[in-house]
Write a protein that holds these residues in place. Structure first.
Motif, PDB file in Angstrom:
ATOM      1  N   GLU A   1      -8.639 -12.258 -24.153  1.00 25.73           N
ATOM      2  CA  GLU A   1      -8.044 -13.593 -24.190  1.00 25.73           C
ATOM      3  C   GLU A   1      -7.446 -13.954 -22.837  1.00 25.73           C
ATOM      4  O   GLU A   1      -7.597 -15.086 -22.351  1.00 25.73           O
ATOM      5  CB  GLU A   1      -6.969 -13.632 -25.286  1.00 25.73           C
TER       6      GLU A   1
ATOM      7  N   ARG B   1     -10.164 -14.842 -20.144  1.00 27.52           N
ATOM      8  CA  ARG B   1     -11.022 -15.999 -20.431  1.00 27.52           C
ATOM      9  C   ARG B   1     -11.017 -17.016 -19.291  1.00 27.52           C
ATOM     10  O   ARG B   1     -12.082 -17.431 -18.813  1.00 27.52           O
ATOM     11  CB  ARG B   1     -10.558 -16.647 -21.733  1.00 27.52           C
TER      12      ARG B   1
ATOM     13  N   MET C   1     -13.196 -19.281 -27.953  1.00 29.87           N
ATOM     14  CA  MET C   1     -12.954 -17.957 -28.529  1.00 29.87           C
ATOM     15  C   MET C   1     -12.559 -18.030 -29.996  1.00 29.87           C
ATOM     16  O   MET C   1     -11.813 -18.926 -30.409  1.00 29.87           O
ATOM     17  CB  MET C   1     -11.831 -17.243 -27.771  1.00 29.87           C
TER      18      MET C   1
ATOM     19  N   TYR D   1     -11.089 -15.249 -33.097  1.00 23.90           N
ATOM     20  CA  TYR D   1     -10.664 -13.918 -33.514  1.00 23.90           C
ATOM     21  C   TYR D   1     -11.546 -13.446 -34.658  1.00 23.90           C
ATOM     22  O   TYR D   1     -11.793 -14.184 -35.621  1.00 23.90           O
ATOM     23  CB  TYR D   1      -9.225 -13.932 -34.024  1.00 23.90           C
TER      24      TYR D   1
ATOM     25  N   VAL E   1      -8.939 -19.096 -31.445  1.00 23.12           N
ATOM     26  CA  VAL E   1      -7.948 -18.828 -30.409  1.00 23.12           C
ATOM     27  C   VAL E   1      -7.449 -20.175 -29.892  1.00 23.12           C
ATOM     28  O   VAL E   1      -8.246 -21.010 -29.450  1.00 23.12           O
ATOM     29  CB  VAL E   1      -8.553 -17.977 -29.276  1.00 23.12           C
TER      30      VAL E   1
END
Length: 239
Positions: free
Chosen positions: A122, A125, A146, A148, A222
């Motif tokens: 994360e 990114r 993104m 999870y 995310v």
């Protein structure tokens, strides 16, 4: 699209999102599977070097079932830390895949390697797209969206979206069964009546029940800025 799933250990990606990856692959998208650690402590009999080599080959075999490209990051199992060399390697994994969509471990997962790999991914990114963050690979021009992945048993994870993986559940199971050494490890620890797919099958059935299908995988988005996509990027997206 380019799709990147980044897991902490060999077999993590298969458990959490292999069905979704199989659907992407069937639709013609390019799939990458990045594995942060080499799994070199997961054996009741082999040495660290031996089991590390075995687990890499098992991961290669799994990726081949859907034509995914493996990014093998080769950190020691159980010793993953959020430091500069590790973050740099994660940035390069993202740059290599140049993904539109990424799947990572979430912050409520039970395993420290899972949580740490998710946090590093994360955090990497945006730097992956920054020109002056210099690594061995050139910066990418787009910031991936993104999601999870679910936790292994679903404990502590409330999906915001589901993907129906009923049609590819056998592929998902076959990918996980490539990790033969881990089936041996699980049976040694938990008993011969427990197989490597048991936990995965139960959670996929539970998530499927939540969306009224046979099997599903659950995801959360995310929320970090910038938001570069939405749930519509998921194959056959359902809520």
């Amino acid at each position: 699209m380019n799709i990147l799933a980044l897991g902490a250990h060999p077999d993590d990606i298969e458990i959490q999102c292999a069905g979704t990856l199989a659907l992407y692959a069937q639709a013609g998208h390019k799939v990458f599977m990045a594995v942060a650690t080499n799994g070199n402590v997961g054996s009741p009999t082999h040495s660290r070097d031996e089991i590390g080599a075995i687990r890499k080959q098992e991961q290669i075999n799994s990726c081949a079932l859907i034509g995914a490209e493996l990014i093998w990051m080769d950190f020691d199992d159980e010793w993953l830390f959020n430091d500069r060399p590790t973050r740099t390697r994660f940035i390069d994994a993202i740059r290599q895949a140049d993904p539109d969509v990424m799947f990572i471990h979430g912050p409520t997962d039970y395993h420290p390697d899972h949580r740490i790999s998710g946090q590093i991914a994360e955090d990497a990114r945006i730097p992956a797209s920054v020109r002056l963050v210099e690594t061995s690979l050139p910066y990418i021009k787009k910031i991936p969206h993104m999601f999870y992945m679910d936790n292994p048993t679903g404990l502590g994870f409330e999906p915001e979206a589901y993907v129906d993986v009923s049609s590819v559940m056998k592929i998902k199971q076959d990918m996980l069964r490539c990790h033969v050494s881990q089936d041996t490890w699980i049976r040694a620890v938990y008993g011969d009546d427990v197989s490597i797919t048991d936990m995965m099958d139960k959670n996929a059935a539970n998530r499927g029940q939540q969306m009224n299908v046979a099997f599903a995988e659950g995801f959360r988005e995310v929320k970090t800025y910038p938001r570069t996509g939405n749930f519509g990027l998921l194959p056959g997206f359902g809520r």
